[in-house]
Design an enzyme around this catalytic site. Sequence first.
Site, short mmCIF file in Angstrom:
data_model
loop_
_atom_site.label_atom_id
_atom_site.label_comp_id
_atom_site.label_asym_id
_atom_site.label_seq_id
_atom_site.Cartn_x
_atom_site.Cartn_y
_atom_site.Cartn_z
N GLU A 34 0.84 -1.25 0.15
CA GLU A 34 -0.12 0.00 0.05
C GLU A 34 0.64 1.17 0.01
OE1 GLU A 34 -1.92 -1.19 3.59
OE2 GLU A 34 -0.67 0.11 4.91
N CYS A 79 3.47 8.10 1.36
CA CYS A 79 3.95 7.20 2.40
C CYS A 79 4.31 5.77 1.45
CB CYS A 79 3.11 7.03 3.65
SG CYS A 79 3.80 5.71 4.80
N CYS A 112 6.83 -7.52 7.62
CA CYS A 112 8.16 -6.70 8.49
C CYS A 112 8.48 -7.80 9.75
CB CYS A 112 7.57 -5.43 9.19
SG CYS A 112 8.96 -4.64 10.07
N CYS A 164 7.00 -5.59 15.87
CA CYS A 164 6.59 -4.64 17.11
C CYS A 164 5.24 -4.92 17.41
CB CYS A 164 6.55 -3.04 16.61
SG CYS A 164 8.16 -2.66 16.20
N CYS A 217 2.11 -3.05 16.19
CA CYS A 217 1.76 -2.59 14.66
C CYS A 217 1.21 -3.69 13.95
CB CYS A 217 3.43 -2.24 14.18
SG CYS A 217 3.47 -2.07 12.28
N CYS A 222 0.04 1.83 9.52
CA CYS A 222 0.61 1.02 8.34
C CYS A 222 0.16 -0.29 8.40
CB CYS A 222 2.23 1.26 8.50
SG CYS A 222 3.07 0.29 9.81
N1 SAH Z 1 9.45 0.20 10.06
C1 SAH Z 1 9.82 1.63 10.27
C2 SAH Z 1 9.07 2.63 9.33
C3 SAH Z 1 7.57 2.30 9.13
S1 SAH Z 1 6.59 2.15 10.39
C4 SAH Z 1 9.69 2.06 11.56
O1 SAH Z 1 9.22 1.27 12.76
O2 SAH Z 1 9.93 3.35 11.93
C5 SAH Z 1 6.55 4.00 10.53
C6 SAH Z 1 5.80 4.52 11.90
O3 SAH Z 1 4.54 4.23 12.15
C7 SAH Z 1 6.60 3.92 12.99
O4 SAH Z 1 7.04 5.28 13.97
C8 SAH Z 1 5.78 3.20 13.63
O5 SAH Z 1 5.98 3.12 15.23
C9 SAH Z 1 4.27 3.93 13.60
N2 SAH Z 1 3.28 2.81 13.73
C10 SAH Z 1 2.99 1.63 13.42
N3 SAH Z 1 1.86 1.26 13.88
C11 SAH Z 1 1.29 2.46 14.26
C12 SAH Z 1 -0.03 2.69 14.80
N4 SAH Z 1 -1.09 1.52 14.83
N5 SAH Z 1 -0.42 3.70 15.25
C13 SAH Z 1 0.51 4.89 15.11
N6 SAH Z 1 1.80 4.64 14.49
C14 SAH Z 1 1.94 3.39 14.15
FE1 SF4 Z 2 8.01 -2.88 11.22
FE2 SF4 Z 2 5.74 -1.92 12.14
FE3 SF4 Z 2 7.51 -2.25 13.66
FE4 SF4 Z 2 7.84 -0.31 11.62
S1 SF4 Z 2 6.39 -0.28 13.38
S2 SF4 Z 2 9.39 -1.78 12.58
S3 SF4 Z 2 6.89 -1.61 10.13
S4 SF4 Z 2 6.63 -3.83 12.95
#
Ligand code: SAH
Ligand code: SF4
Length: 343
Positions: free
Chosen positions: A89, A102, A109, A113, A116, A330
């Site tokens: 996406e 974006c 991934c 986390c 996420c 994301c």
């Molecule tokens: N993997 C990289 C970039 C993609 S995620 C990273 O983790 O930085 C981009 C941002 O979106 C990150 O700061 C992540 O912590 C945040 N993010 C992921 N899931 C989210 C959610 N449900 N609500 C708000 N921010 C979120």
């Molecule tokens: Fe991966 Fe989501 Fe963690 Fe970014 S926030 S590193 S996309 S698992």
Amino acid sequence: MLIYDLSYEQLVSWVKEQGEKQYRARQIWHFLYQMKVATFEEMHNLPQTLVDALNETYKLNALEFVLKSVSNDGTIKQLYSVYDGHLIEAVLMKHHYGNSICVTTQVGCNIGCSFCASGQLQKKRDLTAGEIIAQIIETERQLEEKIQYIVVMGIGEPFDNYKNLTTFLKTVNDPKGLSIGARHITVSTSGIVPKIKAFAELGIQVNLAVSLHAPNDDIRTSLMKINKTYNVDRVLEAVREYLKITKRRVTFEYIMIQELNDSVEVAKELAEKIKGMNAYVNLIPYNEVIEAPYKRSDRARMEAFYDVLKKYKIQVTLRKEQGHDINAACGQLRSQHAQKEML
Ligand code: SAH
Ligand code: SF4
């Protein structure tokens, strides 16, 4: 192979292998990134033999459009399928200063986390440089919009796909390529320490954002298992080195999760840890996802947290979330679509 996967130097070599002069590479590059043609036939001033060779060797179509989802605030999420059927996406956000996109860097991934939606999926594969570039070109084409800013914050960990990321950055930043200024590009990482150091040496003035989300290892490990490998102190040490080398400013992303990382005490701890750094804290209201048990912080808690950082003279913004009603966090659109498919 996708033509967008080639660096300019690789395209020059290929053109020479075809027995053509080097300026043909510049023409092809111009058609790809300035004219943004959809077929090689549109490269009308190339000799037919070269057009034929391009058709035989390279693909121009990287993405198939699947679904579009529009938010009340104008944010548009585009779901695409790549050649092997995986869904990715790209999100277009409209601001008063221009449009930003974006982009996604991986299918799934591996960082995992806990908050996420993408983190719950094992990585299936890295996207190629061309598949990342194509998200920009295809979204501009489909939505008839021009894109001036790029955030590498979609699904995936860009520093876990480092080589393709840097090829992508060079092509989009190249004045003969998409010509998007480095200062208009932001890469976000979960904190892969060796790559933060390598990125500092890369020499492109791209903005770096680091997902910190907590000032101590207890909280950060509960959110990001990568913290067991690269903990808070190691990440901050790498960022200090990055700042020293680049003389630039870094953004710390900090998602606000109710009763987890959003107390006044935690804000003070964060302020103590980062004070004196040329850094900027971006407080992001957490977007709740079905894959995780967390709640978004109340407005009052977010504001109290913000006030503490301000008192410590830390540069901070409390981001207004975009695209909440279309699940722009994301991975969400993709995972919802996949669920519908399974029903
Ligand atoms: N993997 C990289 C970039 C993609 S995620 C990273 O983790 O930085 C981009 C941002 O979106 C990150 O700061 C992540 O912590 C945040 N993010 C992921 N899931 C989210 C959610 N449900 N609500 C708000 N921010 C979120
Ligand atoms: Fe991966 Fe989501 Fe963690 Fe970014 S926030 S590193 S996309 S698992």
